[in-house]
Design an enzyme around this catalytic site. Sequence first.
Site, mmCIF file in Angstrom:
data_model
loop_
_atom_site.group_PDB
_atom_site.id
_atom_site.type_symbol
_atom_site.label_atom_id
_atom_site.label_comp_id
_atom_site.label_asym_id
_atom_site.label_seq_id
_atom_site.Cartn_x
_atom_site.Cartn_y
_atom_site.Cartn_z
ATOM 1 N N LYS A 193 3.960 4.850 -9.378
ATOM 2 C CA LYS A 193 3.184 4.838 -8.116
ATOM 3 C C LYS A 193 2.915 6.276 -7.676
ATOM 4 O O LYS A 193 2.708 6.552 -6.496
ATOM 5 C CB LYS A 193 3.941 4.078 -7.020
ATOM 6 C CG LYS A 193 4.046 2.583 -7.267
ATOM 7 C CD LYS A 193 2.706 1.881 -7.042
ATOM 8 C CE LYS A 193 2.801 0.385 -7.315
ATOM 9 N NZ LYS A 193 1.472 -0.270 -7.349
ATOM 10 N N ARG A 194 2.927 7.174 -8.636
ATOM 11 C CA ARG A 194 2.619 8.603 -8.397
ATOM 12 C C ARG A 194 3.502 9.192 -7.291
ATOM 13 O O ARG A 194 3.080 9.989 -6.469
ATOM 14 C CB ARG A 194 1.131 8.794 -8.054
ATOM 15 C CG ARG A 194 0.154 8.208 -9.082
ATOM 16 C CD ARG A 194 0.505 8.571 -10.522
ATOM 17 N NE ARG A 194 -0.498 8.094 -11.485
ATOM 18 C CZ ARG A 194 -0.293 7.124 -12.376
ATOM 19 N NH1 ARG A 194 0.894 6.503 -12.462
ATOM 20 N NH2 ARG A 194 -1.244 6.792 -13.219
ATOM 21 N N GLY A 218 1.337 12.206 9.819
ATOM 22 C CA GLY A 218 2.390 11.509 10.560
ATOM 23 C C GLY A 218 3.774 12.023 10.189
ATOM 24 O O GLY A 218 4.772 11.622 10.770
ATOM 25 N N GLU A 233 3.221 17.150 3.371
ATOM 26 C CA GLU A 233 4.079 17.274 4.569
ATOM 27 C C GLU A 233 5.550 17.448 4.159
ATOM 28 O O GLU A 233 6.287 18.221 4.768
ATOM 29 C CB GLU A 233 3.908 16.038 5.451
ATOM 30 C CG GLU A 233 2.503 15.910 6.016
ATOM 31 C CD GLU A 233 2.364 14.715 6.939
ATOM 32 O OE1 GLU A 233 2.383 13.565 6.451
ATOM 33 O OE2 GLU A 233 2.236 14.911 8.157
ATOM 34 N N LEU A 279 0.498 3.718 0.697
ATOM 35 C CA LEU A 279 -0.543 3.057 1.488
ATOM 36 C C LEU A 279 -0.361 1.546 1.495
ATOM 37 O O LEU A 279 -0.826 0.867 2.404
ATOM 38 C CB LEU A 279 -1.928 3.443 0.950
ATOM 39 C CG LEU A 279 -2.248 4.946 1.084
ATOM 40 C CD1 LEU A 279 -3.506 5.306 0.292
ATOM 41 C CD2 LEU A 279 -2.420 5.346 2.545
ATOM 42 N N ARG A 297 -8.931 7.707 4.792
ATOM 43 C CA ARG A 297 -8.195 6.418 4.829
ATOM 44 C C ARG A 297 -8.141 5.859 6.253
ATOM 45 O O ARG A 297 -7.483 4.854 6.503
ATOM 46 C CB ARG A 297 -6.746 6.601 4.345
ATOM 47 C CG ARG A 297 -6.581 7.365 3.047
ATOM 48 C CD ARG A 297 -6.775 6.509 1.816
ATOM 49 N NE ARG A 297 -6.603 7.326 0.606
ATOM 50 C CZ ARG A 297 -7.436 7.319 -0.418
ATOM 51 N NH1 ARG A 297 -8.497 6.552 -0.415
ATOM 52 N NH2 ARG A 297 -7.213 8.088 -1.471
ATOM 53 N N GLY A 324 1.268 12.910 2.802
ATOM 54 C CA GLY A 324 2.693 13.001 3.119
ATOM 55 C C GLY A 324 3.484 13.790 2.084
ATOM 56 O O GLY A 324 4.556 14.322 2.398
ATOM 57 N N GLU A 330 -6.194 11.893 4.731
ATOM 58 C CA GLU A 330 -5.939 10.933 5.815
ATOM 59 C C GLU A 330 -7.248 10.445 6.449
ATOM 60 O O GLU A 330 -7.413 9.257 6.733
ATOM 61 C CB GLU A 330 -5.048 11.581 6.897
ATOM 62 C CG GLU A 330 -3.561 11.599 6.567
ATOM 63 C CD GLU A 330 -3.124 12.728 5.636
ATOM 64 O OE1 GLU A 330 -3.985 13.395 5.036
ATOM 65 O OE2 GLU A 330 -1.898 12.927 5.509
ATOM 66 N N ALA A 349 1.833 11.387 -4.253
ATOM 67 C CA ALA A 349 0.558 10.880 -3.715
ATOM 68 C C ALA A 349 0.658 10.594 -2.226
ATOM 69 O O ALA A 349 -0.257 9.996 -1.657
ATOM 70 C CB ALA A 349 0.145 9.624 -4.462
#
Length: 268
Positions: free
Chosen positions: A35-36, A150, A122, A76, A145, A119, A142, A72
Amino acid sequence: MPKPSKKPFAPKLPPSLTAKRRGSIAILRLSRPQKRNALDDATILGIESFFEALPKDIKAVVVHGQGQHFSAGLDLGELTERDVAEGVQHSRMWHRVFDAIQFGKVPVVAVLHGAVVGGGLEFAAACHIRIAERSAYYALPEGSRGIFLGGGGSMRLPRLIGVSRVMELMLTGATYGAEEGQTYGLSHVLADDGAGLAKGIELAERIATNAPLSNFAVMHVLPRIAESDPASGLLTESLMAAIAQGSDDAKSRLKDFLEKRGKKVLRG
Ligand code: 1HE
């Protein structure tokens, strides 16, 4: 300096994370390449458990990612069913975990490669030193999407590269390559592909030899001084300097240097 323990370091982690000790440092790997290395709740809470469980004789940490990408970003798949209140709580959870890195026990070196996105960026920004392999690229998708930062990115990223660059990433969907990221201040060190982890370990091992109180001051006091008004900042600096130099550790390190046992500061 106390010898690092040979005890294995085995915190309880989800399958998306693996941890190991290497002498006085610990290495945390994002291990969800299928899932990267997308950051789901279990991974974020696992990162928190890892940092909480760090034993006293671990003096620095390296984080890196398995597979073709560092991360990634936000998973999501977990986002779709959240209402506003749950969204705030979720973001506050990320804040808590990344604050525990930035203002934690020991310095953290992030080794970045491939996608360092949303993220994932981040997360990297909460670490203290960033090494970018040449394959690394940065993005904040972001906007595309329909969401927002966050995980503390709107607070940390402008401090690294300025509000203007963060706006560019978020509004235009621009990506920065490793060289651009290095020029703008996202990374400290560039490494060839495949060489980042060895460089990260080398730097973490060097950081681990610093006086723990000096490392503490760099992590906890320096950023607060930089955010203070100058008069308060200078006073805090003087207090921290006096506390550090009064320590037994400083005294013995200074004596070593004066008696020709301390390392010289040489370039290269
Ligand atoms: C994911 C995620 C993810 C991949 N959440 N599942 N982040 C993004 O908007 C980045 C979205 N991801 C990508 O753009 C690409 O996946 C990559 C450029 C990172 C990698 O591309 P690639 O071709 O190597 O992989 P892939 O085929 O796109 O993805 C492989 C699998 O990972 C696939 O699942 P599969 O079950 O179909 O195999 C993807 O769905 C899955 N995957 N990325 C969930 N992010 C605190 S707020 C932070 C806000 C953000 O982080 S926003 C940024 C979100």
